[in-house]
Design a protein around this motif. Structure first.
Motif, PDB file in Angstrom:
ATOM      1  N   ILE A   1     -23.255 -58.743  74.586  1.00 14.53           N
ATOM      2  CA  ILE A   1     -23.572 -58.502  75.800  1.00 14.53           C
ATOM      3  C   ILE A   1     -22.383 -58.335  76.712  1.00 14.53           C
ATOM      4  N   VAL A   2     -21.590 -59.172  76.486  1.00 12.27           N
ATOM      5  CA  VAL A   2     -20.180 -59.061  77.269  1.00 12.27           C
ATOM      6  C   VAL A   2     -19.578 -57.833  77.114  1.00 12.27           C
ATOM      7  N   VAL A   3     -19.390 -57.131  75.979  1.00 15.87           N
ATOM      8  CA  VAL A   3     -18.770 -55.973  75.602  1.00 15.87           C
ATOM      9  C   VAL A   3     -19.576 -54.873  76.316  1.00 15.87           C
ATOM     10  N   CYS A   4     -20.604 -54.643  76.105  1.00 17.02           N
ATOM     11  CA  CYS A   4     -21.471 -53.494  76.754  1.00 17.02           C
ATOM     12  C   CYS A   4     -21.852 -53.727  78.088  1.00 17.02           C
ATOM     13  N   CYS A   5     -22.230 -54.941  78.738  1.00 21.96           N
ATOM     14  CA  CYS A   5     -22.904 -54.917  79.879  1.00 21.96           C
ATOM     15  C   CYS A   5     -21.545 -55.456  80.739  1.00 21.96           C
ATOM     16  N   GLY A   6     -20.473 -56.132  80.254  1.00 31.15           N
ATOM     17  CA  GLY A   6     -19.316 -56.516  81.201  1.00 31.15           C
ATOM     18  C   GLY A   6     -18.251 -55.796  81.232  1.00 31.15           C
ATOM     19  N   VAL A   7     -18.244 -54.894  80.214  1.00 29.63           N
ATOM     20  CA  VAL A   7     -16.939 -53.810  80.268  1.00 29.63           C
ATOM     21  C   VAL A   7     -17.405 -52.335  80.145  1.00 29.63           C
ATOM     22  N   ILE A   8     -18.263 -52.064  79.183  1.00 27.76           N
ATOM     23  CA  ILE A   8     -18.588 -50.804  78.883  1.00 27.76           C
ATOM     24  C   ILE A   8     -19.372 -50.154  80.099  1.00 27.76           C
ATOM     25  N   GLN A   9     -20.551 -50.790  80.304  1.00 35.56           N
ATOM     26  CA  GLN A   9     -21.614 -50.491  81.441  1.00 35.56           C
ATOM     27  C   GLN A   9     -21.001 -50.080  82.837  1.00 35.56           C
ATOM     28  N   PRO A  10     -20.240 -51.226  83.509  1.00 34.62           N
ATOM     29  CA  PRO A  10     -19.418 -50.811  84.651  1.00 34.62           C
ATOM     30  C   PRO A  10     -18.413 -49.632  84.700  1.00 34.62           C
ATOM     31  N   LEU A  11     -17.769 -49.734  83.360  1.00 39.41           N
ATOM     32  CA  LEU A  11     -16.700 -48.647  83.594  1.00 39.41           C
ATOM     33  C   LEU A  11     -17.465 -47.135  83.348  1.00 39.41           C
TER      34      LEU A  11
ATOM     35  N   VAL B   1     -13.005 -46.657  95.682  1.00 39.38           N
ATOM     36  CA  VAL B   1     -11.981 -47.238  96.269  1.00 39.38           C
ATOM     37  C   VAL B   1     -12.436 -48.703  96.107  1.00 39.38           C
ATOM     38  N   SER B   2     -13.413 -49.073  96.321  1.00 44.37           N
ATOM     39  CA  SER B   2     -13.862 -50.572  96.406  1.00 44.37           C
ATOM     40  C   SER B   2     -14.076 -50.995  95.025  1.00 44.37           C
ATOM     41  N   TYR B   3     -14.466 -50.319  93.979  1.00 39.75           N
ATOM     42  CA  TYR B   3     -14.695 -50.645  92.838  1.00 39.75           C
ATOM     43  C   TYR B   3     -13.619 -50.560  91.519  1.00 39.75           C
ATOM     44  N   THR B   4     -12.432 -50.048  92.049  1.00 40.71           N
ATOM     45  CA  THR B   4     -11.417 -49.709  91.531  1.00 40.71           C
ATOM     46  C   THR B   4     -10.684 -50.996  91.090  1.00 40.71           C
ATOM     47  N   PRO B   5     -10.552 -52.023  92.005  1.00 38.36           N
ATOM     48  CA  PRO B   5     -10.041 -53.300  91.391  1.00 38.36           C
ATOM     49  C   PRO B   5     -10.880 -54.032  90.428  1.00 38.36           C
ATOM     50  N   THR B   6     -12.034 -53.844  90.357  1.00 38.64           N
ATOM     51  CA  THR B   6     -13.257 -54.495  89.547  1.00 38.64           C
ATOM     52  C   THR B   6     -12.800 -53.679  88.094  1.00 38.64           C
ATOM     53  N   CYS B   7     -12.582 -52.450  88.120  1.00 35.97           N
ATOM     54  CA  CYS B   7     -12.473 -51.831  86.624  1.00 35.97           C
ATOM     55  C   CYS B   7     -10.927 -52.451  86.254  1.00 35.97           C
ATOM     56  N   ILE B   8     -10.151 -52.439  86.949  1.00 34.22           N
ATOM     57  CA  ILE B   8      -8.652 -52.917  86.629  1.00 34.22           C
ATOM     58  C   ILE B   8      -8.794 -54.333  86.162  1.00 34.22           C
ATOM     59  N   MET B   9      -9.450 -55.255  86.915  1.00 35.71           N
ATOM     60  CA  MET B   9      -9.544 -56.493  86.447  1.00 35.71           C
ATOM     61  C   MET B   9     -10.307 -56.609  85.101  1.00 35.71           C
ATOM     62  N   LEU B  10     -11.380 -55.875  84.841  1.00 42.33           N
ATOM     63  CA  LEU B  10     -11.867 -55.811  83.707  1.00 42.33           C
ATOM     64  C   LEU B  10     -11.188 -55.329  82.593  1.00 42.33           C
ATOM     65  N   LEU B  11     -10.359 -54.384  82.758  1.00 39.61           N
ATOM     66  CA  LEU B  11      -9.380 -53.839  81.526  1.00 39.61           C
ATOM     67  C   LEU B  11      -8.334 -54.860  81.306  1.00 39.61           C
ATOM     68  N   CYS B  12      -7.963 -55.310  82.423  1.00 42.91           N
ATOM     69  CA  CYS B  12      -6.739 -56.514  82.113  1.00 42.91           C
ATOM     70  C   CYS B  12      -7.295 -57.773  81.203  1.00 42.91           C
ATOM     71  N   SER B  13      -8.711 -58.086  81.631  1.00 43.09           N
ATOM     72  CA  SER B  13      -9.276 -59.082  80.862  1.00 43.09           C
ATOM     73  C   SER B  13      -9.385 -58.797  79.376  1.00 43.09           C
ATOM     74  N   VAL B  14      -9.621 -57.728  79.268  1.00 43.06           N
ATOM     75  CA  VAL B  14      -9.805 -57.126  77.810  1.00 43.06           C
ATOM     76  C   VAL B  14      -8.368 -56.965  77.093  1.00 43.06           C
ATOM     77  N   ILE B  15      -7.240 -56.420  77.955  1.00 47.40           N
ATOM     78  CA  ILE B  15      -6.155 -56.253  77.223  1.00 47.40           C
ATOM     79  C   ILE B  15      -5.426 -57.391  77.133  1.00 47.40           C
ATOM     80  N   PHE B  16      -5.366 -58.468  78.093  1.00 44.40           N
ATOM     81  CA  PHE B  16      -4.593 -59.541  78.085  1.00 44.40           C
ATOM     82  C   PHE B  16      -5.343 -60.822  77.899  1.00 44.40           C
ATOM     83  N   ASP B  17      -5.475 -61.405  76.855  1.00 43.43           N
ATOM     84  CA  ASP B  17      -6.511 -62.556  76.676  1.00 43.43           C
ATOM     85  C   ASP B  17      -6.081 -63.694  77.590  1.00 43.43           C
ATOM     86  N   GLU B  18      -4.754 -63.984  77.871  1.00 43.22           N
ATOM     87  CA  GLU B  18      -4.460 -65.033  78.985  1.00 43.22           C
ATOM     88  C   GLU B  18      -4.672 -64.684  80.223  1.00 43.22           C
TER      89      GLU B  18
END
Length: 380
Positions: A223-233, A306-323
């Motif tokens: 659910i996290v991968v599908c709804c938390g990352v793929i779905q919003p992106l 413009v407003s959703y770009t920070p969310t997408c960046i945050m999602l990508l960073c959370s996937v790329i960087f585990d810490e």
């Protein structure tokens, strides 16, 4: 019977749509405030307080603006399918704003070490930030639907009236809501409220306890991968592509009309010639009313991007960087990023009424009538 913090295992928390797993619940949560990163505790406190204060102020404005938008569109009626999708967008924005106020308030009280009868962080997660994350996906997909609808009006103008009706639009809004919000049921199933005794507080408070089930946890990762990352992106990508297409179409139409105006001016000086350029392709020939609606959709989509770009960046960073997580090394940066996404999306939901007011004449007239502005000007 009371249980202690040590009895909880594999605590899972969703922040901004990402599932974070904390496998060692034997330690007090306060130990994680020593995480390293780019900010110290004092800087985190100052930045969080500023973001929370601004966000709360913007949230009040957003509640008023979205409530007015819903009222006006309901008064205008739903004979036009676009009104249905715009009401759904305003209602989703309003829900997000209310949830963000609750979450921000809990976070502020928690940072101030205010004694509460519940764990502000965990309870606000289950009742605030988690549903906010899923409803924000609803906002994204409704915006994607509105943008795609305008593209269809340009690509297949003769068929779109049969495809996009009030009934089909309402059906689409229901499907979007189910598609984006129903995964939240997993969060409800995965966690439960419980009164827990904490020795270091010497008090029993309401907290959120995860249900320890390996099958539920495995489903959670999917659910996290599908709804938390793929779905919003994916929604963000659709809005971006549709907006680019609409902008290009508007530029072509504007260039053609300028050339027509110039050609007519030349023809007045040389009556024997008719240098009027050829009409644009069929998909680019739209009425003035449709053009105004396309421009309004482009404005809405641009603000969303413009407003959703920070969310997408945050999602990508959370996937790329585990810490880059709430319990990771960069916890402070994660918190600041999360608060920033709350703020940007709150502002986005609050300014849409300005777009409706300046770009939709019916909405402007109905809003002025609702606020009795025309009558006040007449009395003056």
């Amino acid at each position: 019977m009371h249980s202690t913090k040590e009895e909880n295992a594999n605590f899972s928390a969703v922040t901004a749509g990402r599932l974070q797993v904390w496998d060692d619940q034997s330690k007090d949560p306060s130990v994680f405030t020593s995480a390293t990163g780019f900010l110290n505790d004092r800087q985190l406190g100052i930045i969080s307080l500023v973001l929370l204060s601004i966000s709360q102020l913007c949230s009040v404005v957003a509640i008023i603006s979205n409530s007015l938008s819903i009222t006006v569109f309901v008064r205008l009626g739903f004979s036009e399918p676009s009104n249905i999708s715009l009401v759904a967008l305003a209602a989703s924005d309003l829900a997000c704003v209310v949830l963000s106020i609750w979450t921000n308030s809990c976070f502020l009280l928690s940072s101030m070490d205010v004694r509460l009868p519940f764990d502000a962080t965990n309870v606000s997660y289950l009742t605030g930030s988690a549903p906010w994350a899923f409803i924000s996906r609803t906002v994204a997909w409704i915006t994607a639907f509105i943008s795609f609808e305008r593209c269809l009006c340009i690509l297949v103008p003769l068929k779109v009236k049969k495809l996009i009706t009030s009934r089909s639009t309402l059906t689409a809004m229901i499907i979007i809501f189910i598609f984006t919000f129903c995964p939240f049921l997993y969060v409800v199933i995965r966690n439960r409220f419980a009164w827990i005794f904490y020795p270091y507080l010497n008090a029993t408070i309401l907290d959120v306890v995860p249900i320890d089930n390996k099958y539920i946890i495995q489903i959670g990762y999917i659910i996290v991968v599908c709804c938390g990352v793929i779905q919003p992106l994916l929604a963000f990508f659709i809005v971006l592509m549709c907006t680019i297409f609409l902008v290009i179409t508007l530029k072509k139409l504007s260039s053609w009309r300028k050339s027509v105006t110039s050609a007519k001016s030349q023809w007045q000086h040389k009556p024997g010639e008719n240098p009027v350029p050829n009409s644009p392709p069929a998909r680019d020939r739209i009425s003035h009313k449709e053009e105004r609606l396309v421009r309004m959709v482009v404005a809405i989509a641009t603000i969303f991007i413009v407003s959703y770009t920070p969310t997408c960046i945050m999602l990508l960073c959370s996937v790329i960087f585990d810490e880059f997580a709430y319990f990771g090394v960069y916890k402070r940066m994660y918190i600041v990023s999360g608060l920033a996404t709350f703020l940007t999306q709150t502002v986005s939901g609050g300014v849409n009424i300005l777009i409706y007011y300046y770009m939709a004449s019916k909405f402007r007239s109905a809003l002025r009538c609702l606020l009795r502005l025309d009558r006040q000007e007449g009395e003056k």
